[in-house]
Each structure stands twice: as structure tokens, then as C-alpha cells.
Design a protein around this motif. Structure first.
Motif, mmCIF file in Angstrom:
data_model
loop_
_atom_site.group_PDB
_atom_site.id
_atom_site.type_symbol
_atom_site.label_atom_id
_atom_site.label_comp_id
_atom_site.label_asym_id
_atom_site.label_seq_id
_atom_site.Cartn_x
_atom_site.Cartn_y
_atom_site.Cartn_z
ATOM 1 N N ALA A 2 0.838 -1.203 0.000
ATOM 2 C CA ALA A 2 0.000 0.000 0.000
ATOM 3 C C ALA A 2 0.867 1.245 0.000
ATOM 4 C CB ALA A 2 -0.911 0.005 1.218
ATOM 5 N N SER A 3 0.418 2.279 -0.700
ATOM 6 C CA SER A 3 1.100 3.566 -0.672
ATOM 7 C C SER A 3 0.934 4.184 0.701
ATOM 8 C CB SER A 3 0.524 4.498 -1.737
ATOM 9 O OG SER A 3 0.706 3.952 -3.024
ATOM 10 N N ARG A 4 1.959 4.902 1.161
ATOM 11 C CA ARG A 4 1.976 5.469 2.505
ATOM 12 C C ARG A 4 1.723 6.975 2.437
ATOM 13 N NH1 ARG A 4 5.116 3.497 6.873
ATOM 14 N NH2 ARG A 4 4.622 4.685 8.760
ATOM 15 N N VAL B 150 -4.479 6.122 0.381
ATOM 16 C CA VAL B 150 -3.138 5.809 0.865
ATOM 17 C C VAL B 150 -3.257 5.375 2.315
ATOM 18 C CG1 VAL B 150 -1.958 7.391 -0.711
ATOM 19 C CG2 VAL B 150 -2.659 8.195 1.550
ATOM 20 N N GLN B 151 -2.227 4.715 2.790
ATOM 21 C CA GLN B 151 -2.254 4.176 4.148
ATOM 22 C C GLN B 151 -1.720 5.202 5.142
ATOM 23 O OE1 GLN B 151 -1.476 -0.213 5.521
ATOM 24 N NE2 GLN B 151 0.486 0.763 5.146
ATOM 25 N N ASP B 152 -2.500 5.432 6.201
ATOM 26 C CA ASP B 152 -2.112 6.356 7.269
ATOM 27 C C ASP B 152 -2.097 5.579 8.576
ATOM 28 O OD1 ASP B 152 -1.776 8.315 9.161
ATOM 29 O OD2 ASP B 152 -3.719 9.282 8.822
ATOM 30 N N ARG C 252 -2.055 13.073 -4.663
ATOM 31 C CA ARG C 252 -2.974 12.005 -5.064
ATOM 32 C C ARG C 252 -4.221 11.953 -4.184
ATOM 33 N NH1 ARG C 252 1.938 9.243 -4.879
ATOM 34 N NH2 ARG C 252 1.227 7.873 -3.181
ATOM 35 N N ALA D 3 2.581 11.903 -1.359
ATOM 36 C CA ALA D 3 1.252 11.356 -1.633
ATOM 37 C C ALA D 3 0.167 12.416 -1.660
ATOM 38 C CB ALA D 3 0.901 10.304 -0.575
ATOM 39 N N ASP E 16 2.501 10.559 2.922
ATOM 40 C CA ASP E 16 3.667 11.411 3.131
ATOM 41 C C ASP E 16 3.532 12.602 2.199
ATOM 42 O OD1 ASP E 16 4.373 10.458 0.586
ATOM 43 O OD2 ASP E 16 5.923 9.110 1.348
ATOM 44 N N GLN F 130 5.885 9.610 7.991
ATOM 45 C CA GLN F 130 4.806 10.204 7.196
ATOM 46 C C GLN F 130 4.982 11.711 7.042
ATOM 47 O OE1 GLN F 130 1.353 6.886 8.399
ATOM 48 N NE2 GLN F 130 0.956 9.051 8.788
ATOM 49 N N HIS G 82 -7.786 4.597 5.133
ATOM 50 C CA HIS G 82 -7.176 4.124 3.879
ATOM 51 C C HIS G 82 -8.185 4.188 2.738
ATOM 52 C CE1 HIS G 82 -4.482 0.790 1.915
ATOM 53 N NE2 HIS G 82 -4.604 1.853 1.152
#
Length: 495
Positions: free
Chosen positions: A7-9, A253-255, A17, A14, A11, A82, A248
């Protein structure tokens, strides 16, 4: 919490997006630090950080936040990875709105580098220090507000070792700031303490005296440090895997630092900031001369009711506050607590009806999207009950009134502290005085003896209550009922 592989993180890279409505209100990393926050847990991230970002977006200013975690190394690593970004999801029964917050200018771990925190406290750029460290971190006797010099605090105040407590950090930082004449500063308690600004001022004064601070430093603190009182309000449960999964889905994205909260939020602040402050009023905060009436309203009509639900709900086997509220007869009893005891115990802010406020509180607690665990709310009862329930009892009795319903909450806490739910399951006692409480209750062979044992804890029970036979009788009667009957039956048989 687990990372989703591939998964995209969240930061800085990101941000472009993210959905437009989920992006920060300020450009992350561009706002210099002016606020130091001690206790960068879920509540701060969903409350003060949100207000501060909105204030910067609307009025500008160098008010970025450096967040300090006393011990949570995983959170600091997560936020650093992040780029100091995290999201807040606002949850109602009908929908969810998620937005990334860009107010953090940096993060620090106090236990790993306390001297860095001391240096920040002495930095002229830092003009506001906010705290959400929970009641027990102040090392104050909850009944009287006097300094509790346990070994860790004594070592901080009397030796040269790196400070390991919140009072130790504050004293070292203020002494360094005074020595450098680094400019005025405000220390802002956002914890649920009675008269929290005055309590923090008293803590600092007592700690400086205990440390043997020289008179010039004492004079500097008296002239250059503000201690505004506050009232903060937003229900922010501990984050769960479901919290992260929901964020998410909303962000794409993943937080791993995501938090969730109810829609309602309030911040009342005494306007005593000698070095300036963010324009929090632009973000909806109430700036005033005296936060005391608002603080008592919230501590008694919200926090006190919250504790009542937590203890009675946990005894009945309810996992969440909303689930407990659905228990037969509980809302009826809570309405009696609010109307008969809480509303009669103090003068509310102008224009506020305590019973109406209590109805709003019950509606907020019933929000099924906020899965606030009863055991989380039940933590640290010895530190919370004085301001949430016991002060209500003291004021009622001083006015010659009964405290019948508030006595039920004290009994429920004692029954909870005895360690078993109605169905026999063990209940944890997460409390700074857990060992003493459990030991004294283990020796009590009856409800009356259990009440006597708890009433002997002078650092928790005010003398006005310990010496009041009517209150003792009421608490004993409720505790006896809770011993002989499950919670719903006890509530159903109330007069």
C-alpha cells in the motif's frame, strides 16, 4: 498496527494524489514552529492540531506544532515516516469525512531525548506550550492538588539526571528559558483537571520550590509565564485497525497515525498569552476571561456521566459506551443524575441549561460510529473521579442537598475496582493507585467495609465526603445493591 503490504503510505509525495477535500489546509513543512505540545496522542491530533491548522490557514502566523510523545516511540517513528502528516476522520451515524492535517512541524520522543524537549521549552520561537498528558502525569494529589513527590519526580527535581516526568521537563525548560531571558510563554493545560490553568501554575510553583530554584528565576516565571485555563471537548476513541482501514479507503493511501472523532468539538480558552497565540477564535474556539463555568459544565455533565456509563457498562459486560447506553433503565438514571445532582451543584455559563446540555451529551454518547470502549473511559478512576463526581457531591452537601445519584457512580467505581463483572469475568484496574486500591478492597469483607476502605484514601476522597455519614450510607446502599444484583436489575429498582 499492521502495515498493508504494497500500500502507498501517506507522506508529502502522496498529497497530490489525495482527494481535494482531504488535503491539508496549510502547506506542510512551510509553517515554522511556535507551539510545543506535550502528549501527542489521539485527542491532541483530533482537537488542538485541527484548531491550530485552521487558525493558521485563516489568519497566518508562525504557529506550527512540535509534538512530543512522552514514551510512544512507535507513534513518533510513524509520524516522522509520514512527514509529520496524519488524518482525522469525523464520524457520524450517517457518514464520514476524512482530512489530512498539516499543522505538525516536527515530532520528538521525550524518553529518548529529554534534553531536546528542554531546549525547545527554552527556544524563543516557542511561545505556547499545550499539554494533553492525562491527569496522572501532573503528579498531583487528585483530591487537593498538592505535588505528589514520588521517586521519579524527586529525582527530576533534585538531581542532574535527564528529566523523565512532565513536571521535570517543565521545570528544566523554564529554568533554561529564564536563564536565557528567552521571552514570554504560555503553558496551557488541556487536560480534564479542575481549574486546570491554576492547577498547572500551582504545579510549576511547587516544583520550582522543591527544586530549590533561585529567586531571580522565580521572579522571571511569575512575570513572563501565562497559565490560561481551558475546557476541551471532543470524543476521540483510541484508534483501531478499523480506524486505519477506514482512513485508507477515504484517502487512497495508508495512514498509520489516523484518528477518528465525533463531529462535535469545542475549545474554551482563557486569553492569557503573553507571547502571542494562534488565532484560534477564527477556527471556532471561545476566548474568554474565565473558563471555569465551562470547565465545570463539561467535567460534571459530560465527563462525570461518561464515567458513570463506563463503570456501570463494564460491570454489565458492555464493550462500548453506545452499547451501554442501550441498557434498560440506564438513560433514565443518567437523566436523574444530571437533573437532580449535577445541575444543582454549580452555576453554568450564561445561557446554558444543564439539563439540555446533558441531553446533547447523551445523544453524542449514543453515536454508534464512535466505538469508545468502556474500559478505556474507566481508566485512572482515582485521578478522574474527584473532579468528575466527588466535587459535585461536595458542593451538593455544602448546600444541604442529597447526592443520591452521584453516590451511585462512586459505588459503581468501587464495584468495578473489586475486579469482576456481573458475569464473573475479570475487569482490569488501570490506575496509578491500583495496587493500593486492590489491596485495601481485598481485605474488606462486606460492602460497608469496602466503602470504609475507599473513603480512607485521603488522596482521592475529600474530607468533606469521608466525614459525611449520609454520603457513606448512600454509597454503601448502592454498592450493596450492585453486589447482590446485576446492573440492569439495580437500575430498574431505583426510586
Amino acid at each position: 498496527m499492521a502495515v498493508t503490504v504494497g500500500a502507498s503510505r501517506l507522506d508529502l509525495g502522496a498529497l497530490r494524489r489525495l482527494p481535494a477535500q482531504a488535503r491539508p489546509l496549510v502547506r506542510p513543512g512551510t509553517v515554522p514552529a511556535g507551539v510545543l505540545h506535550l502528549g501527542i496522542g489521539a485527542f491532541h491530533r483530533a482537537h488542538q492540531a485541527v484548531y491550530t491548522e485552521q487558525a493558521i490557514a485563516l489568519a497566518g502566523g508562525d504557529w506550527g506544532i512540535v509534538g512530543v510523545a512522552p514514551r510512544n516511540a512507535e507513534l513518533v517513528r510513524t509520524l516522522a515516516a509520514q512527514d509529520n502528516l496524519f488524518s482525522v476522520s469525523t464520524l457520524s451515524a450517517a457518514d464520514q469525512h476524512t482530512r489530512v492535517i498539516g499543522a505538525l512541524a516536527g515530532v520528538r520522543l521525550a524518553s529518548a531525548d529529554p534534553q531536546a524537549v528542554v531546549a525547545l521549552l527554552a527556544d524563543p520561537a516557542i511561545r505556547v506550550v499545550t499539554l494533553t498528558v492525562t491527569e496522572k502525569a501532573y503528579h498531583l494529589d487528585p483530591a487537593g492538588g498538592t505535588l505528589r513527590p514520588d521517586p521519579a519526580l524527586v529525582a527530576d527535581l533534585t538531581t542532574d539526571r535527564p528529566p523523565a516526568t512532565v513536571p521535570g521537563l517543565l521545570v528544566r525548560g523554564l529554568l533554561a528559558r529564564a536563564a536565557a531571558d528567552a521571552g514570554p510563554i504560555a503553558l496551557v493545560s488541556c487536560d480534564n483537571l479542575p481549574a486546570n490553568g491554576r492547577r498547572l501554575r500551582g504545579l510549576v510553583s511547587q516544583a520550582l520550590a522543591y527544586a530549590g530554584a533561585p529567586q531571580p528565576a522565580l521572579d522571571w516565571v511569575a512575570a513572563q509565564v501565562g497559565f490560561p485555563g481551558t475546557m476541551v471537548d471532543r470524543i476521540v476513541p483510541a484508534s483501531t485497525p478499523q480506524t486505519l482501514a477506514s482512513a485508507h479507503r477515504a484517502l487512497g493511501v495508508q495512514d498509520l497515525a489516523a484518528v477518528a472523532a465525533e463531529p462535535y468539538t469545542q475549545w474554551v480558552i482563557e486569553d492569557d498569552f503573553p507571547g502571542g497565540r494562534p488565532a484560534w477564535e477564527r477556527a471556532g474556539a471561545v476566548l474568554c476571561a474565565d473558563a471555569g463555568p465551562w470547565e465545570r459544565l463539561k467535567l460534571r455533565a459530560l465527563n462525570g456521566v461518561h464515567s458513570a456509563i463506563a463503570y456501570l457498562g463494564a460491570l454489565a459486560g458492555c464493550e462500548t459506551i453506545a452499547e451501554a447506553l442501550a441498557m434498560p433503565h440506564l438513560t433514565t438514571v443518567l437523566r436523574r443524575l444530571i437533573a437532580d445532582d449535577v445541575a444543582a451543584s454549580f452555576t453554568p455559563p450564561d445561557g446554558v441549561d444543564v439539563v439540555d446540555y446533558g441531553e446533547q451529551v447523551l445523544a453524542r454518547f449514543a453515536n454508534p460510529a464512535i466505538r469508545h470502549r468502556t474500559l478505556q473511559v474507566a481508566m485512572d478512576g482515582s485521578q478522574k473521579l474527584p473532579q468528575r463526581i466527588l466535587h459535585t457531591i461536595v458542593d451538593l452537601r455544602a448546600a444541604g442537598r442529597s447526592a443520591h445519584w452521584a453516590a451511585l457512580v462512586v459505588a459503581a467505581w468501587i464495584r468495578f475496582a473489586q475486579g469482576t463483572a456481573d458475569d464473573g469475568r475479570p475487569l482490569p484496574l488501570d490506575d496509578p493507585l491500583a495496587d493500593r486500591i486492590r489491596a485495601t478492597l481485598a481485605a474488606a469483607g462486606s460492602p460497608a467495609a469496602a466503602v470504609d476502605a475507599i473513603f480512607a484514601l485521603s488522596e482521592v476522597i475529600p474530607p468533606e465526603i469521608a466525614d459525611d455519614d449520609e454520603v457513606r450510607t448512600d454509597v454503601t446502599a448502592w454498592l450493596t445493591a450492585l453486589h447482590h444484583h446485576p446492573v440492569p436489575t439495580t437500575l430498574a429498582t431505583t426510586p
